[in-house]
Each structure stands twice: as C-alpha cells, then as structure tokens.
Design an enzyme around this catalytic site. Structure first.
Site, mmCIF file in Angstrom:
data_model
loop_
_atom_site.group_PDB
_atom_site.id
_atom_site.type_symbol
_atom_site.label_atom_id
_atom_site.label_comp_id
_atom_site.label_asym_id
_atom_site.label_seq_id
_atom_site.Cartn_x
_atom_site.Cartn_y
_atom_site.Cartn_z
ATOM 1 N N ARG A 160 0.836 -1.197 0.000
ATOM 2 C CA ARG A 160 0.000 0.000 0.000
ATOM 3 C C ARG A 160 0.875 1.254 0.000
ATOM 4 N NH1 ARG A 160 -3.756 2.777 4.613
ATOM 5 N NH2 ARG A 160 -4.874 4.172 3.206
ATOM 6 N N HIS A 161 0.384 2.297 -0.649
ATOM 7 C CA HIS A 161 1.089 3.577 -0.728
ATOM 8 C C HIS A 161 1.255 4.228 0.644
ATOM 9 C CE1 HIS A 161 -2.609 5.774 0.087
ATOM 10 N NE2 HIS A 161 -3.209 4.922 -0.720
ATOM 11 N N ARG A 215 0.113 8.990 -5.538
ATOM 12 C CA ARG A 215 0.552 8.465 -4.246
ATOM 13 C C ARG A 215 1.202 7.082 -4.380
ATOM 14 N NH1 ARG A 215 -5.074 8.706 -4.435
ATOM 15 N NH2 ARG A 215 -6.309 6.866 -3.864
ATOM 16 N N GLU A 219 -7.354 2.698 -6.967
ATOM 17 C CA GLU A 219 -8.322 2.419 -5.907
ATOM 18 C C GLU A 219 -9.736 2.412 -6.478
ATOM 19 O OE1 GLU A 219 -9.234 0.878 -3.490
ATOM 20 O OE2 GLU A 219 -8.358 1.917 -1.750
ATOM 21 N N HIS A 224 -3.502 0.242 -3.589
ATOM 22 C CA HIS A 224 -4.327 0.923 -2.598
ATOM 23 C C HIS A 224 -5.038 -0.115 -1.734
ATOM 24 C CE1 HIS A 224 -3.774 4.497 -5.196
ATOM 25 N NE2 HIS A 224 -3.807 3.582 -6.149
#
Length: 211
Positions: A10-11, A60, A84, A152
């Site tokens: 995940r970012h 991101r 996402e 995401h």
C-alpha cells in the site's frame, strides 16, 4: 513448483488519510511523512530482491513505487487498472459524512453485500480489473521470483480475495493495510495463499508442520 511471491504494497500516507476522507480514484499526493514511510519500507523490500514492480498510476502509488525503483534499478510499470475503487459521491467525504449521508449503504457494504458505494464500482469489478494485471505480472516471473505491486488498500484487499479464492462476501475478513505496509502471497501446489498480511517487516520463513 515455481515458488513465486507477490508483495502487495500500500502507498504511503496522504493528507486525506489523516483526515479520514475517502480517496477512491481521486489523485492525492503523499505527505512528507508518507514519502518517509515509502523510503523506509523500500529499504526493507529491496532486500527481497524483487524482479519486477507494478504500480497504480495515481501519484501516491507512483511516488511510493519510485522509492523502491531507485534502490533496485527496476523499471516501474504503471497501470490504471491498479487504481483504488471509484466510489462516486463518497469520494472526498470523511468517514463521519459517509455514515451520516449514506448510512444504509455503508452498513450494507460492511455486511458484505454488493454495493456501488456512492454510485461507483462494485468490489468484484475492482477485482475484475486488478487481479488479472497482477496475475500476468506474476506469470512473467522466473522460478522463485518476486513481484511487488504498489496499489491501494481496497484494491489490494479485493485482489488478495480473488487470488486466494475467497468468496466476495468474505473479503472484508481481510483487515485493512496501514500506510506503506504490505501483504505477501506465495505460490503453492493449490494456487496462491496468504503468507503475510499488513506486514511492516521482512517476511520470516515458516518453520514447522505448515510450511
């Protein structure tokens, strides 16, 4: 057996994460802390010797992936299918605003019912677009190779659920990922299985009867 691994990362943190705003497909950049998180995590993940990096094309995720690319020398392949969940009218709202305005819809989603949050995508539709990208990336790995996928929280959860064969109404059983944490899937004779979830340190080998 090829023994491949997929790391779903995940970012890092964004300002909307801090405000508990639903980001969805809105392109929100990392905070200074988010960039620091990405750099710390990248140092750990680089030690795994990844063979390939895939990333969502949102900024991101791109910025997070770039930190690992800088350490490994690998190219990052960006794909909009790793974005996402698009959540329509929910995007930009805080958690409290969503519960207040769309309480029934929110409750149905939490029960595992198929819900177009804010008029957006179903979770199964997110898996339909993201999981094949991850599978194709994994198919290109050498034996014993590792693929890192930067994406995401919601997309990672649905992708894991699809790849390990959970029914969609059970995907919520996979807890959320903290910023810049990751999950690891390993290849077995019966397909992919979840080895690590919401991890922030290097995976340790399983020593025992269930390895």
């Amino acid at each position: 057996m090829r023994g491949r691994k997929i790391v779903l990362w995940r970012h890092g943190q964004t300002s909307w994460n801090l405000e508990r705003r639903f980001q969805g497909s809105t392109d929100i950049p990392l905070t200074t802390e988010g960039l620091s998180q990405a750099r710390r995590a990248a140092r750990l993940l680089a030690a795994l010797g990844p063979d390939a990096i895939l990333s969502s094309d949102l900024s991101r995720a791109r910025a997070t992936a770039a930190e690992l690319a800088a350490l490994t020398g690998l190219d990052v392949h960006h794909d909009e299918n790793l974005r996402e969940t698009y959540a329509g009218k929910w995007q930009g709202l805080t958690h409290e605003e969503i519960v207040g305005r769309y309480g029934e819809q929110y409750a149905a989603w939490k029960r595992g019912e198929p819900v177009r949050r804010g008029g957006g995508e179903l979770e199964t539709e997110v898996a339909d677009r993201a999981a094949p990208i991850v599978e194709r990336g994994a198919d290109k790995l050498p034996d014993g190779g590792t693929l890192v996928v930067v994406s995401h929280g919601g997309t990672i959860r649905t992708t894991i659920g699809r790849l390990i064969g959970l029914p969609p109404d059970a995907w919520e059983a996979l807890g959320g990922l903290s910023n810049c944490s990751w999950s690891v899937l390993g290849e077995s004779l019966r397909g992919w299985r979840l080895l690590e979830h919401n991890a922030g340190s290097l995976p340790e080998p399983v020593l025992g009867d269930d390895d």
